[in-house]
Design a protein around this motif. Structure first.
Motif, PDB file in Angstrom:
ATOM      1  N   MET A 140      12.745   8.227  41.610  1.00 35.93           N
ATOM      2  CA  MET A 140      13.491   8.810  40.519  1.00 35.93           C
ATOM      3  C   MET A 140      14.247  10.019  41.070  1.00 35.93           C
ATOM      4  SD  MET A 140      12.122  10.290  36.809  1.00 35.93           S
ATOM      5  CE  MET A 140      10.636   9.396  36.990  1.00 35.93           C
ATOM      6  N   LEU A 168      15.628  15.408  38.275  1.00 30.74           N
ATOM      7  CA  LEU A 168      16.129  15.514  36.912  1.00 30.74           C
ATOM      8  C   LEU A 168      16.064  16.963  36.454  1.00 30.74           C
ATOM      9  CD1 LEU A 168      14.382  12.409  35.321  1.00 30.74           C
ATOM     10  CD2 LEU A 168      16.755  12.597  36.063  1.00 30.74           C
ATOM     11  N   THR A 173      19.516  11.234  32.032  1.00 30.65           N
ATOM     12  CA  THR A 173      19.831  10.635  33.329  1.00 30.65           C
ATOM     13  C   THR A 173      21.298  10.231  33.366  1.00 30.65           C
ATOM     14  OG1 THR A 173      19.273   8.406  32.623  1.00 30.65           O
ATOM     15  CG2 THR A 173      17.472   9.735  33.518  1.00 30.65           C
ATOM     16  N   LYS A 218      14.548  10.703  29.364  1.00 35.70           N
ATOM     17  CA  LYS A 218      13.182  10.672  29.893  1.00 35.70           C
ATOM     18  C   LYS A 218      12.376  11.744  29.173  1.00 35.70           C
ATOM     19  CE  LYS A 218      14.231   7.927  33.454  1.00 35.70           C
ATOM     20  NZ  LYS A 218      13.663   6.642  33.696  1.00 35.70           N
ATOM     21  N   THR A 273      10.747   6.381  28.832  1.00 31.51           N
ATOM     22  CA  THR A 273      12.196   6.243  28.931  1.00 31.51           C
ATOM     23  C   THR A 273      12.723   5.583  27.668  1.00 31.51           C
ATOM     24  OG1 THR A 273      12.018   5.985  31.322  1.00 31.51           O
ATOM     25  CG2 THR A 273      14.076   5.274  30.310  1.00 31.51           C
TER      26      THR A 273
END
Length: 66
Positions: free
Chosen positions: A1, A4, A24, A30, A42
């Motif tokens: 991932m 973020l 995202t 998320k 998600t």
């Protein structure tokens, strides 16, 4: 991932358990909790918006029995 940019909920300021959200690049949202940051939910913004509107409207304030 990818990395973020997690934002803490403003309602979590004084709580020991905090809710974090991150958007995202592909348009998903998320969510994670500070107690279990490895568990990430998600969803799409429209779905999350519908859930929040339902909560505010009291749609989940009652118990249903079979």
């Amino acid at each position: 991932m990818p990395d973020l940019n997690w934002k803490k909920s403003s309602y979590s300021e004084r709580a020991s358990s905090c809710l974090y959200l991150a958007a995202t690049p592909d348009g998903t949202i998320k969510l994670r909790e500070s107690d279990a940051p490895e568990v990430v939910l998600t969803t799409r913004s429209a779905t999350l918006g519908a859930l929040i509107r339902g909560i505010k409207a009291g749609e989940f304030d009652h118990l249903r029995t079979a």
